[in-house]
Design a protein around this motif. Structure first.
Motif, short mmCIF file in Angstrom:
data_model
loop_
_atom_site.label_atom_id
_atom_site.label_comp_id
_atom_site.label_asym_id
_atom_site.label_seq_id
_atom_site.Cartn_x
_atom_site.Cartn_y
_atom_site.Cartn_z
N LEU A 55 103.69 76.24 103.07
CA LEU A 55 102.19 76.23 104.02
C LEU A 55 102.27 77.75 104.76
CD1 LEU A 55 101.88 72.73 105.01
CD2 LEU A 55 100.67 73.77 103.19
N LYS A 85 99.59 77.92 107.99
CA LYS A 85 99.00 76.61 108.03
C LYS A 85 99.85 75.26 108.28
CE LYS A 85 95.89 77.98 104.12
NZ LYS A 85 95.43 77.76 102.75
N ALA A 109 99.21 71.27 110.06
CA ALA A 109 99.20 70.39 108.75
C ALA A 109 98.98 68.75 109.53
CB ALA A 109 100.53 70.31 108.66
N LYS A 110 98.57 68.27 108.47
CA LYS A 110 98.13 66.76 108.57
C LYS A 110 99.21 66.02 107.74
CE LYS A 110 94.80 66.85 111.51
NZ LYS A 110 94.62 66.31 112.82
N ASN A 162 92.20 63.77 106.16
CA ASN A 162 92.40 65.32 106.06
C ASN A 162 93.82 65.46 105.83
OD1 ASN A 162 89.57 66.39 106.46
ND2 ASN A 162 89.95 65.50 108.73
N ASN A 186 97.10 66.85 104.59
CA ASN A 186 97.29 67.88 103.40
C ASN A 186 98.87 67.79 103.14
OD1 ASN A 186 98.32 68.91 105.64
ND2 ASN A 186 97.26 70.88 105.79
N LEU A 218 95.58 59.92 95.83
CA LEU A 218 95.07 61.16 96.02
C LEU A 218 93.97 61.56 95.11
CD1 LEU A 218 98.09 62.96 97.63
CD2 LEU A 218 95.85 62.20 98.89
N MET A 237 91.64 64.48 95.57
CA MET A 237 92.30 65.18 96.59
C MET A 237 93.28 65.80 95.96
SD MET A 237 91.48 62.89 100.10
CE MET A 237 92.76 64.00 101.00
N GLY A 281 94.65 69.55 96.68
CA GLY A 281 94.67 70.01 98.20
C GLY A 281 95.83 69.52 98.89
N VAL A 282 96.67 68.72 98.45
CA VAL A 282 97.66 67.97 99.16
C VAL A 282 99.15 68.33 98.59
CG1 VAL A 282 98.71 65.92 100.16
CG2 VAL A 282 96.04 66.25 99.79
#
Length: 369
Positions: A177, A180, A184-185, A254, A256, A273, A278, A281-282
């Protein structure tokens, strides 16, 4: 004195002693048979499978007989038992977390006179009572993969360094990441509410590797890092992974980064997901290294996984029981650890600096299931 069967002379008292010894051996066999019958009818186990007859008997007790990890563990134990002439009985519960049937299996192994027991415990604390009973009877008890609590409740533990396994995927996820990672989540898909030691070790290792202050490393969920969306449990299977992922997405859509206790849970999380559009994006990371999981790394479902080696755990366990039966030797931990380390490797085709890894190709060469 009277004539013996082959024309010699036989002592009447000797005949009586032989008859008495026959009756005693007969009754022992009957009690053992009854114990096995009661176990198979009263709990969720199939009748124990005998791998090989021999002077030394051993038991393998796994959490389930469906998860490829435990299938491979049984394979390793069975092959080694056949090689060494060890009589092996194997047991498995219906689902991960089936503690009571594991207790009954240990009791059956005690009644059958097993020399050693290999066990992957569903409840690492509650199992220690019956384990103590086995050890008090002179039975060698070795925990496989999942350390008991406390770890010295077993004579030895043969396992992956589960904390290191989690730490590797945490470090890889953080490095992947880059900047980022600070925002992060993170969703954590754990095993069960009982939080056995393997569950805690992988979870806490991942968070530490990702750079989270884990507070008490023996406790799941006490962290106060705002990046953590939450924890949910999966029972280590695909359906549980999907449900847990859906629950955490409701809490925060959100997410990720997803940590999963194992690859079946990761597959379920991916499906959840995907149903929300999604999947691209994860970042998903996991632990196990089974062939389906490594193929999911190859296909981009999982970013990286930490591979462990259940066949080696079980085969080394059978070797240890055979050695114990021979001369009483109890396995010693790997230097610097409190267990025998059977190895772990990070598997990914997207390596990062500072985190050792092997390729998917090599992971497929070493995988199981």
């Amino acid at each position: 004195m009277r004539a013996g069967r082959f024309g010699g002379r036989s002592d009447d008292a000797g005949e009586v002693r032989r008859d008495q010894r026959f009756r005693e051996e007969y009754h022992v066999k009957i009690r053992t048979l009854i114990a096995g019958t009661i176990l198979s009818s009263a709990c969720a186990f199939a009748a124990p499978a005998l791998a090989q007859s021999g002077d030394v008997s051993a038991c393998l007790i796994t959490k389930t007989d469906i998860n490829p990890f435990f299938v491979k563990m049984k394979e390793g134990a069975t092959e080694k038992a056949k090689e060494l002439g060890v009589k092996l009985s194997t047991y498995a519960g219906k689902v991960d977390g089936d503690h009571e049937t594991q207790v009954q299996a240990v009791e059956s192994c005690i009644a059958a006179g097993a020399k050693g027991i290999l066990i992957t415990a569903s409840d690492t604390k509650a199992i220690t009572g019956v384990v103590k009973e086995a050890r008090d009877r002179g039975i060698l008890v070795i925990a496989l993969d999942t350390p008991l609590e406390p770890i010295d409740a077993a004579d030895a533990t043969f396992a992956t360094d589960n904390f290191k396994a989690g730490e590797l995927i945490g470090e890889w996820a953080k490095a992947t990441l880059g900047d980022k990672a600070a925002d992060a989540k993170i969703a954590l898909l754990d095993l069960s509410p009982a939080a056995p030691s393997v569950d805690v070790l992988r979870d806490q290792g991942f968070l530490k590797g990702f750079g989270v202050d884990i507070k008490d490393e023996k406790t799941i969920g006490d962290e106060d890092d705002p990046r953590i969306v939450g924890h949910d449990v999966t029972s280590g299977n695909e359906e549980g992974g999907r449900t847990a992922m859906e629950n955490l997405l409701q809490k925060d859509p959100n997410v990720n980064v997803v940590y999963t206790i194992n690859e079946p849970a990761a597959a379920g999380a991916y499906e959840a997901l995907k149903s929300f559009g999604m999947e691209d994006g994860v970042l998903i990371v996991s632990v196990d290294g089974g062939c389906p999981g490594v193929k999911n790394v190859q296909e981009g479902v999982i970013g990286a996984t930490s591979q462990q080696y259940p066949l080696l755990m079980a085969s080394k366990g059978i070797e240890a029981i055979a050695q114990f039966a021979k001369d009483g030797t109890v396995p010693k931990p790997t230097d610097g650890l409190d267990f025998v380390n059977t190895g772990v490797n990070l598997v990914t085709d997207k390596p990062v600096d500072g985190v050792p890894s092997i390729s998917v190709k090599e992971g497929l060469d070493r995988c199981w299931g």
